[in-house]
Design an enzyme around this catalytic site. Structure first.
Site, PDB file in Angstrom:
ATOM      1  CB  SER A  26      -0.963   0.008   1.199  1.00  0.00           C
ATOM      2  OG  SER A  26      -2.086  -0.779   0.909  1.00  0.00           O
ATOM      3  CE  LYS A  42      -4.610   1.952  -0.760  1.00  0.00           C
ATOM      4  NZ  LYS A  42      -4.017   0.668  -0.358  1.00  0.00           N
ATOM      5  CB  SER A  52      -4.659   1.725   3.713  1.00  0.00           C
ATOM      6  OG  SER A  52      -3.752   1.187   2.780  1.00  0.00           O
TER       7      SER A  52
END
Length: 360
Positions: A32, A35, A87
Site C-alpha cells: 500500500s 498509494k 488505506s
C-alpha cells in the site's frame, strides 16, 4: 548499523542525499505504499471539490476499504484522505476511474509520473498496491516519489493527520491513520505503511527536527513491530549524525576559472553535524560540496551557465530600467494608454481653439 528489513534507504528530504542504504535498487512488491503515488497524482491532476461517483468496480475492490457504496458521491479530497490515512483500496480505484476512466489508464499515468521523478525501476499496474507480479518498485525509487510528494502542502497535511471524522453512505465512523510513527516518534510527519502476504510489511515514513527532514523507506519486514524498530533506528541515526544546510541560494552566482554559473534553485546538502563545508564547480556544470571531515557530495543539475552577454546587457537577476514597451504592458493596458493619449491630444486641441476664439 544494520536493519532487518530486506531493503532500506534513508535520505535527506530536501537534498536527496542518501545517508544509509541496503538493497536499495532491488525490485520488490510495495503493497500500500503504492498509494503515495496515487495520492499525489490525484492532488495534482484533479480539483479538491471534484465529485467522484463510486462505481461497482470500486465498491467491490478487495482488501482494506473505507466502505464506499456504489453510486455514492464524495469530493476527491475526501477520497485522498481515505486513501492515505485508512488505506482504502476502494478509494484508490474510485480515484483512478475518475481521473482516467480505468485502472489500466491510471496505472499508465502512474508510470509516467514515476519516470518524471527519476523512479526508473518502478512499474505500477494498479493504484492500490494489491499484489500483482509486475507491480514492483525499489526502496530508492519510493524515496524519490515520497520526497516529491512531501513538497505538496496538501499532501503533507493529509499524511500527518491522525484522525478524521468520516460520513459515508454506508459507513459513518473515523479515518484513523495506520502509520504508527505519528504517535510514537518525535517529529514524525508522514507518510504511509503497507502489507500483503507476498510483500511483507512495508513502510515509508518521515520526520523533521531542527530544520532537518528525513525520509525512510523499508521493504519486506517480517512483522509490523520489526519494521517500526528499523524506522526508529534509521531516523535516530540520521538525526544524531547529520544536519541539513543551504549551500547555495536560488539565483546566486558562483564563478570558477573563466566560467560563471547561477543556481536554478536553492541547493541543500546533508553533512556531518560538526562539519563546515565549501563549494566548487565540477566540469559538467554541476556543484560539488566538500566538508571538513572529507565527505563529498555532488549535485550535477542545479547550475545554469551564464550566457555571453552583449555589452551593457543585464545579467540574470539584475534589474534594469531599460524595459521594452511591448513586453512591459499587456494588450489591454496598451489600449488604455493609447486612449488616454488620444484624450490628451483632443483636450489640447480644444484648448487651442478656445484661446483663438478669445483673441478674436
Amino acid at each position: 548499523m544494520s536493519v532487518n528489513s530486506e531493503a532500506a534507504i534513508l535520505i535527506d528530504a530536501r537534498s536527496g542525499d542518501v545517508l544509509y542504504k541496503k538493497n536499495e535498487e532491488k525490485e520488490m512488491a510495495p503493497a500500500s505504499i503504492t498509494k503515495i503515488a496515487t495520492g499525489i497524482i490525484a492532488l495534482e491532476s484533479g480539483r479538491a471539490d471534484d465529485q467522484v461517483v463510486v462505481s461497482r468496480n470500486a465498491r467491490q475492490t478487495d482488501g482494506t476499504r473505507i466502505f464506499l457504496a456504489e453510486g455514492e458521491q464524495k469530493p476527491l479530497e475526501d477520497l485522498v484522505y481515505g486513501l492515505l490515512m485508512n488505506s482504502g483500496n476502494d478509494a484508490a480505484v474510485a480515484i483512478a476511474e475518475h481521473i482516467d476512466g480505468s485502472v489500466t489508464a491510471f496505472s499508465q499515468r502512474m508510470n509516467r509520473f514515476a519516470q518524471s521523478v527519476g523512479a526508473n525501476h518502478t512499474n505500477f499496474t494498479n493504484p492500490s498496491g494489491l499484489y500483482e507480479k509486475e507491480h514492483v518498485t525499489t526502496a530508492a525509487d519510493m524515496a524519490k516519489i515520497a520526497a516529491y510528494a512531501m513538497k505538496n502542502e496538501k499532501f503533507r497535511e493529509i499524511v500527518r493527520t491522525r484522525i478524521k471524522p468520516w460520513e459515508g453512505k454506508e459507513w459513518k465512523s473515523e479515518l484513523v491513520n495506520h502509520n504508527k510513527m505519528l504517535v510514537s516518534y518525535q517529529g514524525a510527519n508522514g507518510i504511509k505503511n503497507g502489507f500483503t502476504s507476498q510483500s511483507g510489511f512495508t513502510l515509508v515514513t518521515s520526520a523533521e527536527r531542527n530544520g532537518t527532514e528525513l525520509i525512510v523507506v523499508l521493504l519486506k519486514a517480517t512483522s509490523s513491530n520489526q519494521i517500526y524498530k528499523d524506522a526508529i533506528k534509521l531516523l535516530d541515526y540520521g538525526f544524531s549524525h547529520y544536519k541539513t544546510v543551504p549551500v547555495l541560494k536560488a539565483g546566486a552566482k558562483i564563478s570558477e576559472g573563466e566560467g560563471s554559473y547561477y543556481a536554478s534553485e536553492t541547493v541543500y546538502a546533508s553533512i556531518p553535524k560538526d562539519d563546515m563545508f565549501k563549494v566548487r564547480i565540477v566540469p559538467q556544470n554541476g556543484l560539488i560540496v566538500e566538508t571538513t571531515s572529507g565527505l563529498t557530495r555532488e549535485y550535477p543539475s542545479v547550475l545554469t551557465k551564464e550566457q555571453h552577454l552583449e555589452a551593457g546587457a543585464p545579467a540574470p537577476n539584475e534589474q534594469t530600467d531599460a524595459v521594452d514597451t511591448a513586453s512591459k504592458y499587456s494588450l489591454p493596458e496598451f489600449f488604455m494608454l493609447f486612449f488616454w493619449w488620444l484624450m490628451i491630444v483632443f483636450m489640447s486641441w480644444m484648448m487651442i481653439l478656445l484661446l483663438k476664439k478669445e483673441r478674436v
